[in-house]
Scaffold this motif. Structure first.
Motif, mmCIF file in Angstrom:
data_model
loop_
_atom_site.group_PDB
_atom_site.id
_atom_site.type_symbol
_atom_site.label_atom_id
_atom_site.label_comp_id
_atom_site.label_asym_id
_atom_site.label_seq_id
_atom_site.Cartn_x
_atom_site.Cartn_y
_atom_site.Cartn_z
ATOM 1 N N THR A 89 36.017 -91.261 13.187
ATOM 2 C CA THR A 89 36.168 -92.308 14.183
ATOM 3 C C THR A 89 36.305 -93.674 13.517
ATOM 4 O O THR A 89 35.454 -94.064 12.713
ATOM 5 C CB THR A 89 34.974 -92.318 15.146
ATOM 6 N N THR A 117 39.019 -92.002 18.157
ATOM 7 C CA THR A 117 37.643 -91.697 18.510
ATOM 8 C C THR A 117 37.498 -90.185 18.588
ATOM 9 O O THR A 117 38.213 -89.529 19.348
ATOM 10 C CB THR A 117 37.256 -92.330 19.850
ATOM 11 N N SER A 119 34.916 -87.278 19.484
ATOM 12 C CA SER A 119 33.653 -87.009 20.160
ATOM 13 C C SER A 119 33.039 -85.715 19.642
ATOM 14 O O SER A 119 33.742 -84.766 19.296
ATOM 15 C CB SER A 119 33.870 -86.920 21.668
#
Length: 120
Positions: A89, A117, A119
């Motif tokens: 990220t 990004t 997750s």
């Protein structure tokens, strides 16, 4: 001008392909690099490709997962990112420099960055 694109939100293990398109100048004779900057951290080198595409170099943390390539006819460089991890990220920047250079100071032109990004 360098325009980076392709960032987004992806789950751990997913893939993204970043693109860096040059406009206003040709980058066909430049080494092209990708850097990234995570929140609260310094910008770090990720990968670089020579002007011909014959030579590439990666930071150890992305070897085997990321692949850099270029299409000089399209004045574009790519970063294929597979098996993404949360630690990937960051905002990713492309840059044009004089060759196979790791240091950010070796790059003359920079794109604006694209956010990746991952997750967990």
């Amino acid at each position: 001008q360098l325009q980076a694109s392709g960032g987004g939100l992806v789950q751990t293990g997913g893939s993204l392909r970043l693109s860096c398109a040059a406009s206003g100048r040709t980058v066909n004779r430049y080494g092209m690099g990708w850097f990234r900057q995570a929140p609260g951290k310094e910008r770090e080198f990720v990968s670089v490709i020579s002007w011909s595409g014959s030579s590439t170099y990666y930071v150890d943390s992305v070897k085997g997962r990321f692949t850099i390539s270029r299409d000089n006819a399209k004045n574009t460089v790519y970063l294929q990112m597979n098996s993404l991890k949360p630690e990937d990220t960051a905002v990713y920047y492309c840059a044009a420099g004089l060759g196979i250079v790791v240091a950010a100071t070796g790059y003359e032109y920079w794109g604006q960055g694209t956010l990746v990004t991952v997750s967990s």
